[in-house]
Design a protein around this motif. Structure first.
Motif, PDB file in Angstrom:
ATOM      1  N   ALA A  31       0.836  -1.204   0.000  1.00 40.00           N
ATOM      2  CA  ALA A  31       0.000   0.000   0.000  1.00 40.00           C
ATOM      3  C   ALA A  31       0.870   1.253   0.000  1.00 40.00           C
ATOM      4  O   ALA A  31       0.602   2.219  -0.713  1.00 40.00           O
ATOM      5  N   LYS A  32       1.933   1.216   0.804  1.00 46.24           N
ATOM      6  CA  LYS A  32       2.786   2.395   0.916  1.00 46.24           C
ATOM      7  C   LYS A  32       3.403   2.729  -0.443  1.00 46.24           C
ATOM      8  O   LYS A  32       3.415   3.882  -0.872  1.00 46.24           O
ATOM      9  N   ASP A  33       3.905   1.699  -1.141  1.00 46.02           N
ATOM     10  CA  ASP A  33       4.550   1.954  -2.428  1.00 46.02           C
ATOM     11  C   ASP A  33       3.555   2.377  -3.496  1.00 46.02           C
ATOM     12  O   ASP A  33       3.840   3.213  -4.349  1.00 46.02           O
ATOM     13  N   VAL A  34       2.387   1.757  -3.454  1.00 45.20           N
ATOM     14  CA  VAL A  34       1.387   2.038  -4.476  1.00 45.20           C
ATOM     15  C   VAL A  34       0.846   3.457  -4.325  1.00 45.20           C
ATOM     16  O   VAL A  34       0.581   4.146  -5.297  1.00 45.20           O
ATOM     17  N   LEU A  35       0.700   3.885  -3.097  1.00 46.28           N
ATOM     18  CA  LEU A  35       0.092   5.201  -2.874  1.00 46.28           C
ATOM     19  C   LEU A  35       1.133   6.307  -2.822  1.00 46.28           C
ATOM     20  O   LEU A  35       0.789   7.479  -2.743  1.00 46.28           O
ATOM     21  N   ALA A  36       2.426   5.938  -2.883  1.00 50.55           N
ATOM     22  CA  ALA A  36       3.491   6.923  -2.682  1.00 50.55           C
ATOM     23  C   ALA A  36       3.407   8.084  -3.663  1.00 50.55           C
ATOM     24  O   ALA A  36       3.681   9.223  -3.302  1.00 50.55           O
ATOM     25  N   GLU A  37       3.010   7.800  -4.909  1.00 51.48           N
ATOM     26  CA  GLU A  37       3.058   8.864  -5.917  1.00 51.48           C
ATOM     27  C   GLU A  37       1.774   9.693  -5.991  1.00 51.48           C
ATOM     28  O   GLU A  37       1.743  10.722  -6.638  1.00 51.48           O
ATOM     29  N   ILE A  38       0.720   9.216  -5.320  1.00 52.21           N
ATOM     30  CA  ILE A  38      -0.569   9.916  -5.447  1.00 52.21           C
ATOM     31  C   ILE A  38      -0.495  11.382  -4.989  1.00 52.21           C
ATOM     32  O   ILE A  38      -0.944  12.274  -5.709  1.00 52.21           O
ATOM     33  N   PRO A  39       0.085  11.681  -3.801  1.00 54.37           N
ATOM     34  CA  PRO A  39       0.127  13.089  -3.387  1.00 54.37           C
ATOM     35  C   PRO A  39       0.804  13.985  -4.419  1.00 54.37           C
ATOM     36  O   PRO A  39       0.277  15.051  -4.752  1.00 54.37           O
ATOM     37  N   GLU A  40       1.949  13.552  -4.951  1.00 57.02           N
ATOM     38  CA  GLU A  40       2.645  14.368  -5.947  1.00 57.02           C
ATOM     39  C   GLU A  40       1.802  14.529  -7.206  1.00 57.02           C
ATOM     40  O   GLU A  40       1.782  15.587  -7.822  1.00 57.02           O
ATOM     41  N   GLN A  41       1.123  13.449  -7.602  1.00 58.50           N
ATOM     42  CA  GLN A  41       0.316  13.519  -8.819  1.00 58.50           C
ATOM     43  C   GLN A  41      -0.856  14.482  -8.625  1.00 58.50           C
ATOM     44  O   GLN A  41      -1.206  15.241  -9.523  1.00 58.50           O
ATOM     45  N   LEU A  42      -1.455  14.456  -7.454  1.00 59.05           N
ATOM     46  CA  LEU A  42      -2.550  15.381  -7.163  1.00 59.05           C
ATOM     47  C   LEU A  42      -2.017  16.821  -7.168  1.00 59.05           C
ATOM     48  O   LEU A  42      -2.605  17.717  -7.783  1.00 59.05           O
ATOM     49  N   LEU A  43      -0.868  17.032  -6.515  1.00 59.68           N
ATOM     50  CA  LEU A  43      -0.291  18.381  -6.472  1.00 59.68           C
ATOM     51  C   LEU A  43       0.048  18.885  -7.865  1.00 59.68           C
ATOM     52  O   LEU A  43      -0.165  20.053  -8.178  1.00 59.68           O
ATOM     53  N   SER A  44       0.570  17.993  -8.729  1.00 58.17           N
ATOM     54  CA  SER A  44       0.958  18.461 -10.065  1.00 58.17           C
ATOM     55  C   SER A  44      -0.282  18.894 -10.838  1.00 58.17           C
ATOM     56  O   SER A  44      -0.230  19.841 -11.611  1.00 58.17           O
ATOM     57  N   TYR A  45      -1.413  18.208 -10.599  1.00 53.28           N
ATOM     58  CA  TYR A  45      -2.649  18.638 -11.269  1.00 53.28           C
ATOM     59  C   TYR A  45      -3.060  20.025 -10.773  1.00 53.28           C
ATOM     60  O   TYR A  45      -3.363  20.923 -11.556  1.00 53.28           O
TER      61      TYR A  45
END
Length: 533
Positions: free
Chosen positions: A505-519
């Motif tokens: 879960a930690k690895d899978v969700l790791a990029e979500i915050p950055e992806q949301l911020l980039s949007y």
């Protein structure tokens, strides 16, 4: 400890081994972090390369999350094999040091000096580490400077000036935090505007001294000192309304020459501040994460009733599909206020007429495919396994386009969609999927792909886009929105499912915050009513 305690490590080396016959070495330091609970080391980052020196002070810092309750082992390698080459070929390994982050933080004034070891029979010098906890000041400054009538330092031609910025530490010492580019052959340089976090400039203390040195660049690395001046963040920020002119002084010249006025002036042309928002700011400001699940029901998974099938669930053990769904879903559901998750299957023949479908609702309700909570999704998934016929092909595009259609309806930053696709990885519609992802990359959504089973997942790695930005028919993805992980990397031999699923879960969700911020950033969307700290 407080989540989000960030520590910045500044690295210097002293008396490095001199291996280079033609000139001094060109050092770079690579930081490796030990994966907790294992003997494996992962590269975390690297400093810049500094040419031609045995006593480098690196500008590029390492910012680490610091957890008081964990032993965070670090390894610093100076010029590890294959790290970089220069004109004279590969650089020689200059030694390494092992240290725990807690040791640096716990040492006096957060400074630690360690001998470098690892080159047999040689003294390799030392590595100096300085740890400063970063204040949670999130402003970013953009400024531009120019200079006038700087001292001429070069025998031929004029000087080649550049600026070096230092922030002062609590103990009165200075840490380098920025270097401008070199402007060649001029005594009146205009440097490019640059951005720097306020944290890096003054650690959030607006009255702390910022020292700026002016140098004349020399090819051999022995840059000539032209002069210096001091200021503070507060003083710099006044330049929002007026030009600020600083005298550049060279203390040695000042002592020697009675008539000495200065070594030129530096003018601050512009200065502006922006706030950088975090993932938490958006969540606190009410952004909802909407979670959609898509599960692979193609025949390559094997008959669900057979123990060899990836969909096989024994009375004692969930299938890989169910485990992955639970691991990711249980974390993400905390950010989803209604806890209703649309869930689809793809690649099966669906009753009553046995049509092949690539987005059938697991709960069999076309009008409302949402399931209540992760438990509801699991229930509908098991129910579907009993009623549909596993078939093919494996098409991702329909379900990606379906979620993209929903995401496109609300683009003001109040809704963000995460699609979890669980698959055995043999994808049939690669071209359409790439096209769908490139289109989706401009929408408020992210895609997580968990690959189950023994397949080679090259196609998934390509979709992930970490190495090479994904493109389709000449169009490039606006941002990277896909994160892929193979489930088998997380199946713990000891059978400790809890630990291995937490890691997944930690690895899978790791990029979500950055992806949301980039949007949010590209759309210039600020968090709504972010409550003051």
């Amino acid at each position: 400890s407080v989540p989000g305690t960030k520590v910045e490590l500044t690295v210097s080396c002293r008396n490095l081994l001199d291996m280079d016959t033609f000139s001094k070495s060109d050092p770079v330091v690579v930081l490796f972090v030990q994966v907790s609970g294992s003997s494996e080391w992962k590269e975390f980052g690297r400093t810049e390369v500094i040419d031609n020196t045995l006593n480098p002070d690196f500008v590029r810092k390492f910012v680490l999350d610091y957890y008081f309750e964990e032993k965070q082992n670090l390894r610093f390698d100076v010029n590890p094999p294959g790290s970089h080459s220069t004109l004279f070929g590969a650089q020689d390994f200059l030694g390494q040091a092992f240290v725990a982050l807690g040791e640096v933080i716990g040492s006096q004034r957060g400074r630690l000096e360690r001998p470098l070891t690892g080159v047999p029979g040689k003294r390799c010098g030392t590595i100096l580490l300085l740890a400063e906890e970063l204040s949670n000041c999130r402003d970013i400054v953009t400024m531009q400077l120019c200079a006038n009538k700087l001292d001429k330092k070069d025998f031929f031609g004029k000087s080649d000036p550049f600026l070096v910025f230092y922030r002062s530490n609590e103990d009165g010492t200075f840490t380098i935090c920025h270097k401008t580019e070199v402007v060649k052959n001029t005594l009146n340089p205009v440097w490019q505007p640059f951005t720097i976090p306020v944290r890096a400039l003054c650690n959030g203390d607006y009255d702390r001294t910022v020292k700026i040195d002016v140098y004349d660049w020399d090819r051999d690395g022995s840059h000539d000192f032209i002069g210096e001046f001091a200021t503070s963040y507060r003083e710099l920020s006044r330049a929002q309304s007026q030009f600020t002119v600083y005298e550049v002084l060279n203390p040695r010249k000042k002592c020697k020459k009675k008539k000495y006025v200065n070594s030129g002036t530096v003018t601050l042309l512009s200065f502006s501040v922006e706030s950088e928002f975090t993932f938490v700011d958006y969540i606190r400001g009410g952004t909802q994460l909407n979670f959609t699940v898509a599960i692979d029901f193609t025949a390559s998974n094997g008959l669900p009733s057979q123990p060899t099938s990836l969909h096989y669930a024994s009375p004692y053990q969930l299938s890989a599909y169910a485990l992955a769904l639970k691991a990711v879903g249980e974390i993400i559901q905390d950010y989803d206020s209604d806890k209703l998750f649309p869930a689809y299957g793809f690649g099966a023949k669906v009753p009553p007429d046995g049509k092949i479908s690539h987005q059938f609702p697991l709960n069999n309700n076309v009008e409302n495919p949402s399931c209540a909570g992760i438990e509801g999704v699991l229930e509908s998934y098991l129910q579907s396994l009993r009623t549909v016929q596993l078939y093919g092909p494996t098409n991702f595009a329909p379900v990606i386009n379906q979620v993209a259609g929903t995401a496109a309806q609300v683009t003001d930053g109040s809704q963000y969609h995460v699609l979890l696709i669980i698959t055995d990885g043999v994808i049939s519609d690669m071209l359409q999927t790439k096209e769908a992802i490139v289109t989706a990359s401009s929408l408020p959504m992210s895609i997580i792909i968990v690959g189950v089973g023994p397949a080679e997942f090259e196609a998934m790695e390509e979709l992930d886009g970490d190495e090479v930005r994904l493109s389709s028919r000449g169009r490039y993805a606006e941002r990277d929105i896909v994160q892929f992980v193979p489930f088998r990397d997380y199946v713990d031999d000891s059978g400790n499912q809890v630990l291995s699923m937490a890691r997944l879960a930690k690895d899978v969700l790791a990029e979500i915050p950055e992806q949301l911020l980039s949007y949010m950033k590209t759309r210039d969307i600020k968090p709504r009513r972010a409550d003051p700290e």
